[in-house]
Scaffold this motif. Sequence first.
Motif, PDB file in Angstrom:
ATOM      1  N   SER A  70      26.224 -11.346   3.300  1.00  0.00           N
ATOM      2  CA  SER A  70      25.165 -10.708   4.129  1.00  0.00           C
ATOM      3  C   SER A  70      23.774 -11.399   3.995  1.00  0.00           C
ATOM      4  O   SER A  70      23.542 -11.674   3.150  1.00  0.00           O
ATOM      5  CB  SER A  70      25.037  -9.332   3.864  1.00  0.00           C
ATOM      6  N   ARG A 104      23.782 -17.899  13.880  1.00  0.00           N
ATOM      7  CA  ARG A 104      23.666 -16.478  14.776  1.00  0.00           C
ATOM      8  C   ARG A 104      22.090 -16.200  14.912  1.00  0.00           C
ATOM      9  O   ARG A 104      21.251 -16.519  14.139  1.00  0.00           O
ATOM     10  CB  ARG A 104      24.022 -15.126  13.518  1.00  0.00           C
ATOM     11  N   THR A 106      19.517 -13.349  16.754  1.00  0.00           N
ATOM     12  CA  THR A 106      19.195 -12.019  17.040  1.00  0.00           C
ATOM     13  C   THR A 106      18.452 -12.046  18.463  1.00  0.00           C
ATOM     14  O   THR A 106      17.647 -13.081  18.832  1.00  0.00           O
ATOM     15  CB  THR A 106      18.432 -11.370  16.026  1.00  0.00           C
ATOM     16  N   TYR A 120      22.134  -9.830   9.644  1.00  0.00           N
ATOM     17  CA  TYR A 120      23.672  -9.722   9.835  1.00  0.00           C
ATOM     18  C   TYR A 120      24.386  -9.393   8.317  1.00  0.00           C
ATOM     19  O   TYR A 120      24.324  -9.850   7.403  1.00  0.00           O
ATOM     20  CB  TYR A 120      24.210 -10.908  10.275  1.00  0.00           C
ATOM     21  N   PHE A 123      27.606 -11.879   7.845  1.00  0.00           N
ATOM     22  CA  PHE A 123      27.023 -13.405   8.323  1.00  0.00           C
ATOM     23  C   PHE A 123      28.024 -14.374   8.144  1.00  0.00           C
ATOM     24  O   PHE A 123      28.332 -15.014   9.092  1.00  0.00           O
ATOM     25  CB  PHE A 123      25.869 -13.717   7.494  1.00  0.00           C
TER      26      PHE A 123
END
Length: 353
Positions: A70, A104, A106, A120, A123
Amino acid sequence: MAEPCKIPAAMVAESVERSYVLKIDGYSRVKGLLKNGKFVASTPFSVGGHNWTVKYYPNGCPKYCDDFISLYVHHESAGAKEVKAKLTLNVLDRNGNPVPSYTRTTPVNTFSKKAPTCGYYDFIPKDELEGSAHLRGDCLTIRCDVTVMKEIEEAMVPPSDLHRHLGDLLKSNDAADMTFQVDGQRYSAHRCVVAARSSVFKAELLGAMEESSGSTIVIRDMEADVFESLLHFIYTDSVPPALDVVMAGHLLVAADRYNIGRLKVICEEKLCSHIDSNMVATSLALAEQHGFRRLKEACLQFLASPSNLEAMMTSDGYEHLKSSCPAVLKELIARIIPAEFTSAKDIIMTMWK
């Protein structure tokens, strides 16, 4: 254990962006030392006047995420106002480039005292990472891009005051280069302003017509107060707030004479919205004589009521309408008599010949 690498901030239009690289040496050892819910934190770094920290959870957070790494970004500025920011989290390959499958991003989030963290919980799946080529020498490199959205205050553009300046120019007569003589009154004006606002005046003042060579222009068949209101509109694009129906009628004729379209619309609308039994005959005669179709239609619709028609026939303007515009009365009769009474309609029409 956590080795930060700072990249200078860059201003981008309405945002400030900065990247922070977190290097985890001894991935396996860190994973063995920290249980689920425990993290490694980066040193604080600043973006857009706010302090941020990256939190790395080798065994996930919360509890049900122990199969994942994470990754969260925490807004550290104590007591600061809310800030909007977007995050992009990447695993970097051996050349320092982001790995697309481990990237990733956001949406723009609002970080506040009550909600200071975003990221995340899932992740990276640990078993997937450990079987990849991106965990080199038991070292994991992650880059966090923080983009802070700058609040840009919109400039309040003041309303146009061109009309006020031109109105002042008319009052002061500064640089006036011509004079209008109307009904015994003299009005100073500026040839270029008047010509710019009326195609008729432009032809008279700047064309080959006789008036273009003189400094005094005589206006006939117009009262002084009507011309004064016309000239005021030419300079300020406005009519008096308390424009009455009588003046609106005179200005409508003047606006039509000098082809000032906006003034025509304003005055015709004024007359259309103030039709009554006393004024309708005068307005209808005006509309018929000058071809003001909207005003004519509004008058005819008003007179479709028998009581309104009867009241109009006792008004001061009826005799003038009857003598000057008999055709429009025939049109009115044709409208109000039902089609089935054709014989009666023909008799009445004959009487008007």
